[in-house]
Design a protein around this motif. Sequence first.
Motif, PDB file in Angstrom:
ATOM      1  N   MET A   1     -73.892  65.844  89.087  1.00 35.29           N
ATOM      2  CA  MET A   1     -74.390  64.845  87.556  1.00 35.29           C
ATOM      3  C   MET A   1     -74.777  63.621  87.883  1.00 35.29           C
ATOM      4  SD  MET A   1     -72.144  63.189  85.355  1.00 35.29           S
ATOM      5  CE  MET A   1     -71.222  64.842  84.061  1.00 35.29           C
ATOM      6  N   CYS A   2     -76.227  63.065  87.449  1.00 35.94           N
ATOM      7  CA  CYS A   2     -77.236  62.403  87.744  1.00 35.94           C
ATOM      8  C   CYS A   2     -76.523  60.894  86.929  1.00 35.94           C
ATOM      9  CB  CYS A   2     -78.372  62.664  87.086  1.00 35.94           C
ATOM     10  SG  CYS A   2     -79.357  61.133  86.839  1.00 35.94           S
ATOM     11  N   TRP A   3     -76.453  59.630  88.494  1.00 36.10           N
ATOM     12  CA  TRP A   3     -75.757  58.430  87.200  1.00 36.10           C
ATOM     13  C   TRP A   3     -76.382  58.321  85.759  1.00 36.10           C
ATOM     14  CZ3 TRP A   3     -78.847  53.995  85.526  1.00 36.10           C
ATOM     15  CH2 TRP A   3     -80.299  54.213  86.384  1.00 36.10           C
ATOM     16  N   ARG A   4     -78.083  58.681  85.838  1.00 32.73           N
ATOM     17  CA  ARG A   4     -78.017  58.608  83.806  1.00 32.73           C
ATOM     18  C   ARG A   4     -77.635  59.623  83.065  1.00 32.73           C
ATOM     19  NH1 ARG A   4     -84.373  57.558  85.978  1.00 32.73           N
ATOM     20  NH2 ARG A   4     -83.756  55.805  86.347  1.00 32.73           N
ATOM     21  N   THR A   5     -77.370  60.322  83.477  1.00 34.10           N
ATOM     22  CA  THR A   5     -76.315  61.341  82.974  1.00 34.10           C
ATOM     23  C   THR A   5     -74.443  61.578  82.632  1.00 34.10           C
ATOM     24  OG1 THR A   5     -77.455  63.144  84.428  1.00 34.10           O
ATOM     25  CG2 THR A   5     -75.439  63.750  82.343  1.00 34.10           C
ATOM     26  N   ALA A   6     -73.821  60.340  83.526  1.00 38.26           N
ATOM     27  CA  ALA A   6     -73.006  59.798  83.215  1.00 38.26           C
ATOM     28  C   ALA A   6     -73.256  58.877  82.328  1.00 38.26           C
ATOM     29  CB  ALA A   6     -72.434  59.884  84.418  1.00 38.26           C
ATOM     30  N   LEU A   7     -73.887  57.902  82.406  1.00 33.69           N
ATOM     31  CA  LEU A   7     -74.389  56.666  81.357  1.00 33.69           C
ATOM     32  C   LEU A   7     -74.199  57.287  80.092  1.00 33.69           C
ATOM     33  CD1 LEU A   7     -76.168  54.293  83.178  1.00 33.69           C
ATOM     34  CD2 LEU A   7     -74.274  53.891  83.043  1.00 33.69           C
ATOM     35  N   ALA A   8     -74.801  58.815  80.022  1.00 29.96           N
ATOM     36  CA  ALA A   8     -74.565  58.541  78.489  1.00 29.96           C
ATOM     37  C   ALA A   8     -73.756  58.832  78.171  1.00 29.96           C
ATOM     38  CB  ALA A   8     -75.769  60.485  78.272  1.00 29.96           C
ATOM     39  N   PHE A   9     -72.370  58.741  79.025  1.00 31.09           N
ATOM     40  CA  PHE A   9     -70.927  59.519  77.735  1.00 31.09           C
ATOM     41  C   PHE A   9     -69.425  58.075  77.897  1.00 31.09           C
ATOM     42  CE2 PHE A   9     -72.528  63.016  79.663  1.00 31.09           C
ATOM     43  CZ  PHE A   9     -72.174  64.427  79.158  1.00 31.09           C
ATOM     44  N   ILE A  10     -70.231  57.226  78.513  1.00 34.19           N
ATOM     45  CA  ILE A  10     -69.742  55.842  78.471  1.00 34.19           C
ATOM     46  C   ILE A  10     -70.500  55.266  77.055  1.00 34.19           C
ATOM     47  CG2 ILE A  10     -68.857  56.200  80.562  1.00 34.19           C
ATOM     48  CD1 ILE A  10     -71.147  53.732  80.767  1.00 34.19           C
ATOM     49  N   SER A  11     -69.259  54.158  76.470  1.00 32.26           N
ATOM     50  CA  SER A  11     -69.936  53.398  75.454  1.00 32.26           C
ATOM     51  C   SER A  11     -70.218  52.229  75.782  1.00 32.26           C
ATOM     52  CB  SER A  11     -68.297  53.553  74.367  1.00 32.26           C
ATOM     53  OG  SER A  11     -67.539  52.753  74.764  1.00 32.26           O
ATOM     54  N   GLY A  12     -70.898  51.374  74.998  1.00 34.26           N
ATOM     55  CA  GLY A  12     -71.183  49.825  75.275  1.00 34.26           C
ATOM     56  C   GLY A  12     -70.467  48.976  75.221  1.00 34.26           C
ATOM     57  N   GLU A  13     -69.481  49.737  75.000  1.00 33.61           N
ATOM     58  CA  GLU A  13     -67.894  48.578  75.433  1.00 33.61           C
ATOM     59  C   GLU A  13     -67.335  49.322  76.585  1.00 33.61           C
ATOM     60  OE1 GLU A  13     -63.339  48.914  73.153  1.00 33.61           O
ATOM     61  OE2 GLU A  13     -65.212  48.580  71.838  1.00 33.61           O
ATOM     62  N   GLN A  14     -67.474  50.516  76.786  1.00 31.03           N
ATOM     63  CA  GLN A  14     -67.221  50.245  77.938  1.00 31.03           C
ATOM     64  C   GLN A  14     -67.534  49.607  79.639  1.00 31.03           C
ATOM     65  OE1 GLN A  14     -66.762  54.620  78.117  1.00 31.03           O
ATOM     66  NE2 GLN A  14     -64.710  54.910  77.747  1.00 31.03           N
ATOM     67  N   VAL A  15     -69.397  49.576  79.525  1.00 34.86           N
ATOM     68  CA  VAL A  15     -69.864  49.058  80.451  1.00 34.86           C
ATOM     69  C   VAL A  15     -69.926  47.221  80.594  1.00 34.86           C
ATOM     70  CG1 VAL A  15     -72.613  48.321  80.412  1.00 34.86           C
ATOM     71  CG2 VAL A  15     -71.911  50.762  79.832  1.00 34.86           C
ATOM     72  N   VAL A  16     -70.015  47.064  79.245  1.00 33.38           N
ATOM     73  CA  VAL A  16     -69.340  45.596  78.726  1.00 33.38           C
ATOM     74  C   VAL A  16     -67.895  45.216  79.601  1.00 33.38           C
ATOM     75  CG1 VAL A  16     -68.587  43.720  77.629  1.00 33.38           C
ATOM     76  CG2 VAL A  16     -70.535  45.061  77.024  1.00 33.38           C
ATOM     77  N   GLU A  17     -67.043  46.044  79.770  1.00 35.38           N
ATOM     78  CA  GLU A  17     -65.521  46.091  79.972  1.00 35.38           C
ATOM     79  C   GLU A  17     -65.880  46.345  81.825  1.00 35.38           C
ATOM     80  OE1 GLU A  17     -63.146  48.849  78.745  1.00 35.38           O
ATOM     81  OE2 GLU A  17     -62.941  48.490  76.936  1.00 35.38           O
ATOM     82  N   TRP A  18     -66.713  47.638  82.103  1.00 30.93           N
ATOM     83  CA  TRP A  18     -66.941  46.944  83.522  1.00 30.93           C
ATOM     84  C   TRP A  18     -67.660  45.718  84.131  1.00 30.93           C
ATOM     85  CZ3 TRP A  18     -64.796  50.045  87.057  1.00 30.93           C
ATOM     86  CH2 TRP A  18     -63.657  50.352  86.982  1.00 30.93           C
ATOM     87  N   GLN A  19     -68.831  45.230  83.109  1.00 29.89           N
ATOM     88  CA  GLN A  19     -69.493  44.491  84.356  1.00 29.89           C
ATOM     89  C   GLN A  19     -68.538  43.434  84.349  1.00 29.89           C
ATOM     90  OE1 GLN A  19     -72.233  43.847  80.736  1.00 29.89           O
ATOM     91  NE2 GLN A  19     -73.712  44.858  81.542  1.00 29.89           N
ATOM     92  N   GLU A  20     -67.514  43.078  83.244  1.00 29.19           N
ATOM     93  CA  GLU A  20     -65.954  41.737  82.991  1.00 29.19           C
ATOM     94  C   GLU A  20     -65.627  42.096  84.310  1.00 29.19           C
ATOM     95  OE1 GLU A  20     -64.061  41.830  79.693  1.00 29.19           O
ATOM     96  OE2 GLU A  20     -65.963  41.016  78.144  1.00 29.19           O
TER      97      GLU A  20
END
Length: 99
Positions: free
Chosen positions: A1-20
Amino acid sequence: MCWRTALAFISGEQVVEWQEHFTKHGFTHHMDNWRFAVTCAANWNVTAMSAGIKLDPPISYRDFLPNQGEPEESREYNDDELMAMGESAGGMRFECPDS
């Protein structure tokens, strides 16, 4: 699975949590060790292939990881042992004339 495809399955809230999380914790030295080990193994295998050497099986990244087990017991070395280790590593001894 491409990382771009994987990003399609997570929410914006999860992205912010990982950034923090990575802002606070970052990557550990284990991640650095893994990246260097993968690079070393790839270089080793490509160099062997270009030299016409067939490695069966190819060198694994695990061969380049530092010992993950128990740390070596530290001990004091005497002068002769230290001199032998320095000599085996290509070291050179310099002495002061008044020593």
